[in-house]
Scaffold this active site. Structure first.
Site, PDB file in Angstrom:
ATOM      1  N   ASP A   2      -9.784   3.846  -3.718  1.00  0.00           N
ATOM      2  CA  ASP A   2     -10.491   2.610  -3.340  1.00  0.00           C
ATOM      3  C   ASP A   2     -11.907   2.472  -3.916  1.00  0.00           C
ATOM      4  OD1 ASP A   2      -8.249   2.378  -1.827  1.00  0.00           O
ATOM      5  OD2 ASP A   2      -9.288   2.003   0.061  1.00  0.00           O
ATOM      6  N   ASP A  12       0.826  -1.208   0.000  1.00  0.00           N
ATOM      7  CA  ASP A  12       0.000   0.000   0.000  1.00  0.00           C
ATOM      8  C   ASP A  12       0.865   1.266   0.000  1.00  0.00           C
ATOM      9  OD1 ASP A  12      -2.430   1.314   0.035  1.00  0.00           O
ATOM     10  OD2 ASP A  12      -3.205   0.243   1.780  1.00  0.00           O
TER      11      ASP A  12
HETATM   12  C1  GLA Z   1      -5.960   1.319   1.333  1.00  0.00           C
HETATM   13  C2  GLA Z   1      -6.039   0.341   0.171  1.00  0.00           C
HETATM   14  C3  GLA Z   1      -7.155  -0.656   0.438  1.00  0.00           C
HETATM   15  C4  GLA Z   1      -6.895  -1.387   1.740  1.00  0.00           C
HETATM   16  C5  GLA Z   1      -6.717  -0.396   2.885  1.00  0.00           C
HETATM   17  C6  GLA Z   1      -6.226  -1.066   4.158  1.00  0.00           C
HETATM   18  O1  GLA Z   1      -7.081   2.131   1.404  1.00  0.00           O
HETATM   19  O2  GLA Z   1      -6.237   1.012  -1.041  1.00  0.00           O
HETATM   20  O3  GLA Z   1      -7.254  -1.570  -0.632  1.00  0.00           O
HETATM   21  O4  GLA Z   1      -5.758  -2.197   1.599  1.00  0.00           O
HETATM   22  O5  GLA Z   1      -5.781   0.623   2.549  1.00  0.00           O
HETATM   23  O6  GLA Z   1      -6.016  -0.168   5.203  1.00  0.00           O
END
Ligand code: GLA
Length: 373
Positions: free
Chosen positions: A221, A166
């Protein structure tokens, strides 16, 4: 004469205009992307398929839920349909030992990550683990920064086959440089691991992704509502030229199919029609197919969507072409993906507009996916 000279000036001006419009596109790689050699680990010749804990459980993840997901992947037919990786997302880690070794939450993962990886492997599945390129993860757990080699070695010793990295808490770090350091640490760990770059499209990972990782997120996301799905489609679809078997894959994010608003991420849920449309669009865009629902309690509609063999075959087609938008008339869109078998392509007809009454309701997308020549 005057008219001819005028025509010539007009022609030169047009040539110059085309030049100045196309030059930036060529330089940024949109028209003729560099066919740089992909990360040469041979792990994503087609878009990876699996399951990830985040969309359904968020931080509320533990050993039993991962075992249940692995069991259900086998009993539901998901494994047989091609979903191979079981991935623990954020919140498995708590701190670091004095020597810097990353420590798993002893309450939620009492048997430890190595034992859990072994359990997943015993089901004939592969095991994935999340981390972050910055100082802390998006949920505030320890990130990889300064521990790249150490964490890659720990992951290798635990039996990790896939790592999602990430981009939270990265400060002023440059993503390409950071992810290259992590790529090298993984390569030197001695264990092949599929490398999933999760930096939400920051600094165009589709350009440097092929030499760095196997898949790269192209957007922020996904959430559990239809407007978010179309928002992702509109950003991911134009990137078709950057994906392929020798490059890697544009990752449109994990699937939301079957969560109906009960998961851990934002959104009131979608209808089955919307989940089918979401799945079909991920397939035509050759995105990784990483399910994000409770595999142990899937209803029939969810199973039918996630395990539709024809749709999966479109995603996994060996030619590895990402489909493109070929027509958009008032929100009635046609996406087309050329397939390996000569003369065939898959088509998605996506209705983005509220033009038809559907099951007694207005404003539902209408979609159809079929192979045709
Ligand atoms: C980010 C990523 C997600 C997930 C969260 C976890 O937002 O884009 O896919 O992995 O972190 O905290």
């Amino acid at each position: 004469m005057i008219k001819e000279a005028g025509n010539q000036i007009h022609f030169v001006r047009q040539v110059l205009m085309v030049f100045f419009i196309t030059l930036p596109l060529i330089m940024s790689g949109y028209l003729f992307p560099q066919k740089a050699a992909a990360l040469n680990n041979g792990l994503a010749v087609t878009p990876p398929m699996g399951w990830n804990s985040w969309n359904i459980y968020g931080c509320n993840v533990d050993e039993d839920k991962i075992k249940q997901a692995a069991d259900a992947a086998v009993s539901s037919g998901m494994k047989a349909a091609g979903y191979t990786y079981i991935v623990i997302d954020d919140c498995w880690q708590t701190s670091r030992a004095v020597d810097g070794t990353i420590i798993a939450d002893p309450v939620k993962f009492p048997s430890g990550i190595a034992a859990l990886a072994s359990y997943v492997h015993s089901k004939g599945l592969k095991f994935g683990l999340y981390t972050d390129a910055g100082y802390t993860t998006c949920a505030g757990r320890p990130g990889m920064y300064g521990h790249e080699v150490q964490d890659a070695a720990t992951f290798a010793a635990w039996g990790v086959d896939y790592t999602k990295v990430d981009w939270c808490d990265h400060g002023t770090l440059d993503p390409q440089t950071r992810y290259s350091i992590i790529r090298d640490a993984i390569a030197n760990s001695g264990r092949p691991m599929l490398f999933s770059i999760c930096n939400w499209g920051v600094n165009k990972p589709w350009i440097w992704g092929p030499v760095t990782g196997n898949i790269w997120r192209t957007t922020d996301d996904i959430f559990d509502f239809w407007g978010r799905v179309t928002w992702i489609i509109d950003q991911n679809a134009p990137l078709a030229n950057f994906a392929g078997p020798t490059l890697g894959w544009n990752d449109a994010d994990m699937l939301m199919v079957g969560n109906y608003g009960t998961g851990a991420v934002f959104g009131e849920g979608m209808t089955d029609t919307e989940y089918r449309s979401h799945m079909s669009m991920w397939a035509i865009m050759a995105s990784p197919l990483i399910a994000g629902n409770n595999l142990a309690s899937m209803n029939q509609a969810t199973k039918d969507t996630l395990m539709n063999a024809e749709v999966i075959a479109v995603d996994q087609d060996a030619l590895g072409k990402q489909g493109v938008l070929v027509s958009d008339v008032g929100g009635l869109q046609v996406y087309s993906k050329v397939l390996q078998t000569s003369g065939t392509r898959a088509i998605v007809l996506l209705n983005r507009e509220c033009v038809i009454e559907y099951d007694g309701e207005f404003c539902k997308p209408w979609i159809e996916l079929r192979g045709s020549s």
